[in-house]
Design a protein around this motif. Structure first.
Motif, PDB file in Angstrom:
ATOM      1  N   ASP A  73       0.844  -1.202   0.000  1.00 40.13           N
ATOM      2  CA  ASP A  73       0.000   0.000   0.000  1.00 40.13           C
ATOM      3  C   ASP A  73       0.873   1.245   0.000  1.00 40.13           C
ATOM      4  O   ASP A  73       0.576   2.231  -0.676  1.00 40.13           O
ATOM      5  CB  ASP A  73      -0.897   0.028   1.241  1.00 40.13           C
ATOM      6  CG  ASP A  73      -2.119  -0.838   1.043  1.00 40.13           C
ATOM      7  OD1 ASP A  73      -2.177  -1.504  -0.004  1.00 40.13           O
ATOM      8  OD2 ASP A  73      -2.983  -0.858   1.932  1.00 40.13           O
ATOM      9  N   LYS A  74       1.964   1.167   0.766  1.00 42.48           N
ATOM     10  CA  LYS A  74       2.860   2.330   0.825  1.00 42.48           C
ATOM     11  C   LYS A  74       3.388   2.622  -0.587  1.00 42.48           C
ATOM     12  O   LYS A  74       3.377   3.771  -1.043  1.00 42.48           O
ATOM     13  CB  LYS A  74       4.023   2.046   1.779  1.00 42.48           C
ATOM     14  CG  LYS A  74       4.979   3.213   1.845  1.00 42.48           C
ATOM     15  CD  LYS A  74       6.204   2.919   2.655  1.00 42.48           C
ATOM     16  CE  LYS A  74       7.184   4.064   2.463  1.00 42.48           C
ATOM     17  NZ  LYS A  74       8.461   3.835   3.073  1.00 42.48           N
ATOM     18  N   GLN A  75       3.803   1.563  -1.274  1.00 45.67           N
ATOM     19  CA  GLN A  75       4.344   1.756  -2.628  1.00 45.67           C
ATOM     20  C   GLN A  75       3.285   2.329  -3.560  1.00 45.67           C
ATOM     21  O   GLN A  75       3.549   3.201  -4.380  1.00 45.67           O
ATOM     22  CB  GLN A  75       4.862   0.422  -3.202  1.00 45.67           C
ATOM     23  CG  GLN A  75       6.149  -0.078  -2.555  1.00 45.67           C
ATOM     24  CD  GLN A  75       7.175   1.050  -2.366  1.00 45.67           C
ATOM     25  OE1 GLN A  75       7.326   1.906  -3.209  1.00 45.67           O
ATOM     26  NE2 GLN A  75       7.845   1.054  -1.218  1.00 45.67           N
ATOM     27  N   LYS A  76       2.047   1.821  -3.391  1.00 46.33           N
ATOM     28  CA  LYS A  76       0.959   2.292  -4.248  1.00 46.33           C
ATOM     29  C   LYS A  76       0.749   3.801  -4.052  1.00 46.33           C
ATOM     30  O   LYS A  76       0.573   4.558  -5.001  1.00 46.33           O
ATOM     31  CB  LYS A  76      -0.328   1.525  -3.873  1.00 46.33           C
ATOM     32  CG  LYS A  76      -1.312   1.416  -5.007  1.00 46.33           C
ATOM     33  CD  LYS A  76      -2.362   0.351  -4.761  1.00 46.33           C
ATOM     34  CE  LYS A  76      -3.347   0.759  -3.697  1.00 46.33           C
ATOM     35  NZ  LYS A  76      -4.246  -0.292  -3.264  1.00 46.33           N
ATOM     36  N   ILE A  77       0.803   4.213  -2.810  1.00 42.46           N
ATOM     37  CA  ILE A  77       0.581   5.644  -2.517  1.00 42.46           C
ATOM     38  C   ILE A  77       1.742   6.478  -3.058  1.00 42.46           C
ATOM     39  O   ILE A  77       1.546   7.507  -3.701  1.00 42.46           O
ATOM     40  CB  ILE A  77       0.403   5.857  -0.997  1.00 42.46           C
ATOM     41  CG1 ILE A  77      -0.870   5.140  -0.522  1.00 42.46           C
ATOM     42  CG2 ILE A  77       0.326   7.335  -0.671  1.00 42.46           C
ATOM     43  CD1 ILE A  77      -0.906   4.884   0.960  1.00 42.46           C
ATOM     44  N   LEU A  78       2.964   5.965  -2.825  1.00 42.09           N
ATOM     45  CA  LEU A  78       4.122   6.744  -3.268  1.00 42.09           C
ATOM     46  C   LEU A  78       4.229   6.775  -4.795  1.00 42.09           C
ATOM     47  O   LEU A  78       4.826   7.682  -5.359  1.00 42.09           O
ATOM     48  CB  LEU A  78       5.405   6.187  -2.649  1.00 42.09           C
ATOM     49  CG  LEU A  78       5.509   6.395  -1.137  1.00 42.09           C
ATOM     50  CD1 LEU A  78       6.797   5.776  -0.600  1.00 42.09           C
ATOM     51  CD2 LEU A  78       5.456   7.873  -0.771  1.00 42.09           C
ATOM     52  N   ALA A  79       3.620   5.776  -5.442  1.00 41.38           N
ATOM     53  CA  ALA A  79       3.706   5.719  -6.910  1.00 41.38           C
ATOM     54  C   ALA A  79       3.059   6.946  -7.544  1.00 41.38           C
ATOM     55  O   ALA A  79       3.432   7.347  -8.642  1.00 41.38           O
ATOM     56  CB  ALA A  79       3.028   4.456  -7.425  1.00 41.38           C
ATOM     57  N   CYS A  80       2.086   7.549  -6.859  1.00 39.98           N
ATOM     58  CA  CYS A  80       1.493   8.764  -7.450  1.00 39.98           C
ATOM     59  C   CYS A  80       2.100   9.995  -6.794  1.00 39.98           C
ATOM     60  O   CYS A  80       1.425  10.962  -6.503  1.00 39.98           O
ATOM     61  CB  CYS A  80      -0.027   8.752  -7.369  1.00 39.98           C
ATOM     62  SG  CYS A  80      -0.703   8.416  -5.777  1.00 39.98           S
ATOM     63  N   LYS A  81       3.425   9.926  -6.554  1.00 32.01           N
ATOM     64  CA  LYS A  81       4.045  11.003  -5.775  1.00 32.01           C
ATOM     65  C   LYS A  81       4.024  12.354  -6.481  1.00 32.01           C
ATOM     66  O   LYS A  81       4.111  13.376  -5.844  1.00 32.01           O
ATOM     67  CB  LYS A  81       5.448  10.615  -5.332  1.00 32.01           C
ATOM     68  CG  LYS A  81       6.492  10.589  -6.422  1.00 32.01           C
ATOM     69  CD  LYS A  81       7.842  10.294  -5.793  1.00 32.01           C
ATOM     70  CE  LYS A  81       8.929  10.027  -6.803  1.00 32.01           C
ATOM     71  NZ  LYS A  81       8.934  10.842  -8.000  1.00 32.01           N
ATOM     72  N   ASP A  82       3.956  12.345  -7.798  1.00 31.89           N
ATOM     73  CA  ASP A  82       3.907  13.648  -8.461  1.00 31.89           C
ATOM     74  C   ASP A  82       2.485  14.214  -8.469  1.00 31.89           C
ATOM     75  O   ASP A  82       2.300  15.405  -8.668  1.00 31.89           O
ATOM     76  CB  ASP A  82       4.422  13.549  -9.900  1.00 31.89           C
ATOM     77  CG  ASP A  82       5.925  13.315  -9.906  1.00 31.89           C
ATOM     78  OD1 ASP A  82       6.569  13.701  -8.909  1.00 31.89           O
ATOM     79  OD2 ASP A  82       6.427  12.707 -10.858  1.00 31.89           O
ATOM     80  N   TYR A  83       1.530  13.368  -8.276  1.00 32.46           N
ATOM     81  CA  TYR A  83       0.125  13.756  -8.091  1.00 32.46           C
ATOM     82  C   TYR A  83      -0.499  14.487  -9.272  1.00 32.46           C
ATOM     83  O   TYR A  83      -1.682  14.369  -9.520  1.00 32.46           O
ATOM     84  CB  TYR A  83      -0.088  14.618  -6.835  1.00 32.46           C
ATOM     85  CG  TYR A  83       0.637  14.123  -5.618  1.00 32.46           C
ATOM     86  CD1 TYR A  83       0.585  12.779  -5.255  1.00 32.46           C
ATOM     87  CD2 TYR A  83       1.387  14.987  -4.828  1.00 32.46           C
ATOM     88  CE1 TYR A  83       1.259  12.307  -4.137  1.00 32.46           C
ATOM     89  CE2 TYR A  83       2.063  14.528  -3.703  1.00 32.46           C
ATOM     90  CZ  TYR A  83       2.000  13.189  -3.374  1.00 32.46           C
ATOM     91  OH  TYR A  83       2.666  12.734  -2.296  1.00 32.46           O
ATOM     92  N   VAL A  84       0.279  15.320  -9.961  1.00 35.77           N
ATOM     93  CA  VAL A  84      -0.309  16.071 -11.067  1.00 35.77           C
ATOM     94  C   VAL A  84       0.420  15.756 -12.365  1.00 35.77           C
ATOM     95  O   VAL A  84       1.599  15.429 -12.364  1.00 35.77           O
ATOM     96  CB  VAL A  84      -0.292  17.604 -10.843  1.00 35.77           C
ATOM     97  CG1 VAL A  84      -1.307  18.020  -9.833  1.00 35.77           C
ATOM     98  CG2 VAL A  84       1.078  18.075 -10.463  1.00 35.77           C
ATOM     99  N   SER A  85      -0.319  15.876 -13.436  1.00 37.80           N
ATOM    100  CA  SER A  85       0.251  15.524 -14.722  1.00 37.80           C
ATOM    101  C   SER A  85      -0.234  16.541 -15.760  1.00 37.80           C
ATOM    102  O   SER A  85      -1.408  16.961 -15.733  1.00 37.80           O
ATOM    103  CB  SER A  85      -0.257  14.109 -15.026  1.00 37.80           C
ATOM    104  OG  SER A  85      -0.072  13.794 -16.354  1.00 37.80           O
ATOM    105  N   TRP A  86       0.642  16.942 -16.662  1.00 31.11           N
ATOM    106  CA  TRP A  86       0.250  17.881 -17.716  1.00 31.11           C
ATOM    107  C   TRP A  86      -0.600  17.126 -18.736  1.00 31.11           C
ATOM    108  O   TRP A  86      -0.208  16.036 -19.197  1.00 31.11           O
ATOM    109  CB  TRP A  86       1.489  18.495 -18.381  1.00 31.11           C
ATOM    110  CG  TRP A  86       1.150  19.478 -19.455  1.00 31.11           C
ATOM    111  CD1 TRP A  86       0.076  20.319 -19.492  1.00 31.11           C
ATOM    112  CD2 TRP A  86       1.879  19.720 -20.664  1.00 31.11           C
ATOM    113  NE1 TRP A  86       0.088  21.073 -20.638  1.00 31.11           N
ATOM    114  CE2 TRP A  86       1.185  20.734 -21.382  1.00 31.11           C
ATOM    115  CE3 TRP A  86       3.050  19.198 -21.209  1.00 31.11           C
ATOM    116  CZ2 TRP A  86       1.616  21.215 -22.613  1.00 31.11           C
ATOM    117  CZ3 TRP A  86       3.488  19.686 -22.430  1.00 31.11           C
ATOM    118  CH2 TRP A  86       2.769  20.682 -23.121  1.00 31.11           C
ATOM    119  N   ALA A  87      -1.734  17.702 -19.096  1.00 27.83           N
ATOM    120  CA  ALA A  87      -2.665  17.041 -20.018  1.00 27.83           C
ATOM    121  C   ALA A  87      -2.247  17.213 -21.483  1.00 27.83           C
ATOM    122  O   ALA A  87      -2.974  16.788 -22.386  1.00 27.83           O
ATOM    123  CB  ALA A  87      -4.072  17.586 -19.803  1.00 27.83           C
TER     124      ALA A  87
END
Ligand SMILES: Cc1cc2nc3c(=O)[nH]c(=O)nc-3n(C[C@H](O)[C@H](O)[C@H](O)COP(=O)(O)OP(=O)(O)OC[C@H]3O[C@@H](n4cnc5c(N)ncnc54)[C@H](O)[C@@H]3O)c2cc1C
Length: 470
Positions: free
Chosen positions: A210-224
């Motif tokens: 779960d920790k890895q899953k959460i950290l995997a979206c560490k940038d949280y935002v992405s340019w469309a």
């Protein structure tokens, strides 16, 4: 004030934060403090649109009358799911007396542009000048709510097993609360803290995956991969062209589409101003880091570099000619987060799910979150002890909904720029293009109709039934 049940701190005084404070106003046992980083409320941007689903929330919050004074469109209040909700490809519009002509779609990247679709919805898209919209929200803040300016949240901390949340601001000051609502927009400080905290909780509880899953979206935002140029054009300026027979005032919001580029135009400020947003989509850049500031004012000459507008229909050239100093926005979206909550902290609005603006629903979703959360917090079954459970209900209902809405908005952005099935709109024969445009119209409306065929009340009712007594 009698006994205080909960002390709510809202981080961010934008549309979501203000709406949440207004929605909590009727609960006299909840105190509210808003912490806003800006020195004063100064909304950046141009126009915003509100569909019936969000408009019904505005009305439920008692703001319908005041908001109606500042919209250019007559609000026909729509309660309950739509009786008829669509449609038209081919110009054969199937509409009932309950429907409103809410959008026209034009193929515009050719000199003889044409309307290829019309969208009908139950209730109109209500359009507003963003600053005026936010002003009305601010006017409805209850006197008991304290709005603190120049308070930029740096971080927060909370104990795993209860106790107040401690907020730390960049000016060195601190505050405490029982519930922290992160309404601090796409670059949310609350979100960064909340996800770090969740990753730590997962590690402590022996759930490294779960920790890895959460950290995997560490940038949280992405340019469309999309850039928007937004401008407000005073009608007076357009009238200068009147003698050339070119005065076009949009009565129905219109989307002018072309390969990789589309433009949306609608009136705001009671028809005195035209809101315009021009989008340039570069699919190959989607997900890449965006070089430069996410929003800034630019010179209007920059617009003419993004497409060969000399080949477009005259109306589009007419709009472009009247733009002055547009604001350029790199459209970023928040990735699908694994959670919107952590302990007694919770995310709403863009902080949780900033989406692309291709359905005009970002602010509407922030308002929905604000109302939904307030109703859960205000319910008598929610106390300091049952609070985490109430937040879980919020996450369970709002997260899948808002993430699906984001995906639909993204799909519409692709359709508006003629990305569909790998079909080449610039080289196919005219009949095939028209056929494909009709297909696109049906797809766009299908993705969009949730905005007037569903209500927040339906899911709120189901959510409230899941609250448990202390
Ligand atoms: C081109 C474009 C067109 C759009 N058109 C529409 C439309 O037609 N309809 C629609 O519904 N939506 C539209 N949107 C989306 C809409 O603008 C957003 O979804 C909406 O503003 C989100 O509201 P919010 O309150 O969550 O965030 P915001 O409005 O971003 O507010 C966040 C607030 O938090 C403050 N803040 C930030 N960091 C901190 C901190 N660390 N501490 C304290 N305060 C902080 C900020 O100053 C700001 O006041 C559009 C967006 C774009 C880019």
């Amino acid at each position: 004030m009698g006994v205080v049940k909960l002390r709510v701190a809202i981080c961010g005084g934008g549309i979501g934060g203000l709406a949440h404070a207004c929605a909590l106003a009727k609960y006299s046992d909840i105190t509210v403090n808003i912490y806003e980083s800006a020195a004063k409320l100064s909304p950046f941007g141009a126009g915003i649109g509100m569909w019936p689903r969000a408009w019904n929330v505005i009305c439920a919050l008692g703001m319908g009358e005041d908001m109606a004074k500042i919209t250019s469109v007559s609000p026909t209040n729509s309660t309950g799911p739509s009786l008829s909700s669509t449609v038209s490809a081919s110009g054969t519009d199937r509409q009932s007396s309950m429907t409103v002509h809410s959008f026209s779609f034009r193929k515009s990247d050719q000199s003889n542009g044409f309307t290829f679709g019309n969208m009908f919805s139950r209730g109109p898209l209500l359009t507003f000048h963003r600053a005026q919209f936010q002003e009305v929200l601010a006017q409805h803040l209850p006197p008991s709510c304290r709005l603190h300016h120049s308070k930029r949240l740096k971080s927060y901390s909370q104990g795993r097993y209860g106790g107040p949340i401690r907020l730390s601001f960049e000016d060195g000051t601190q505050a405490t609360c029982d519930v922290l609502v992160g309404a601090d927009g796409i670059k949310s400080a609350v979100r960064s803290c909340l996800l770090r905290e969740q990753a730590e909780f997962a590690r402590y509880s022996g759930q490294p995956s779960d920790k890895q899953k959460i950290l995997a979206c560490k940038d949280y935002v992405s340019w469309a991969g999309s850039i928007a140029y937004r401008a407000l054009i005073p009608v007076e300026r357009l009238k200068e062209d009147c003698d050339q027979g070119l005065l076009v005032l949009p009565t129905t919001p219109t989307i002018y589409v072309g390969t990789d580029v589309h433009m949306i135009v609608y009136p705001v400020s009671k028809g005195q101003v035209v809101n315009l947003a021009l989008f340039h989509f570069q699919p190959e850049l989607q997900g890449m880091p965006y070089p430069g500031p996410w929003s800034k004012e630019v010179d209007e000459s920059e617009l003419f570099n993004i497409a060969r507008f000399e080949r477009w229909e005259p109306t589009v050239k007419h709009w472009l000619k009247h733009i002055r100093k547009p604001t350029k926005w790199a459209i970023h979206t928040v990735v699908d987060l694994p959670t919107y909550i952590s302990g007694r902290a919770v995310l709403i609005g863009d902080a949780a799910h900033s989406c692309s603006p291709h359905q005009g629903t970002g602010a509407g979703q922030a308002i929905e979150d604000a109302y939904f959360l307030a109703e859960l917090l205000g319910d008598p079954r929610t106390t300091l002890n049952t609070l985490p459970q109430a937040l879980k209900v919020y996450d369970k209902f709002r997260r899948p909904w808002t993430q699906e809405a984001s995906a639909k908005a993204m799909a519409n952005g692709r359709y508006f720029t003629l990305h569909h099935d790998g079909f080449d709109f610039s080289h196919a024969d005219a009949a095939a293009v028209v056929q494909k445009l009709h297909e696109l119209t049906d797809l766009m409306i299908d993705e969009w109709k949730w905005c007037w065929t569903t209500t927040v009340e339906e899911s709120l009712k189901a959510a409230l039934s899941q609250l448990q007594d202390a």
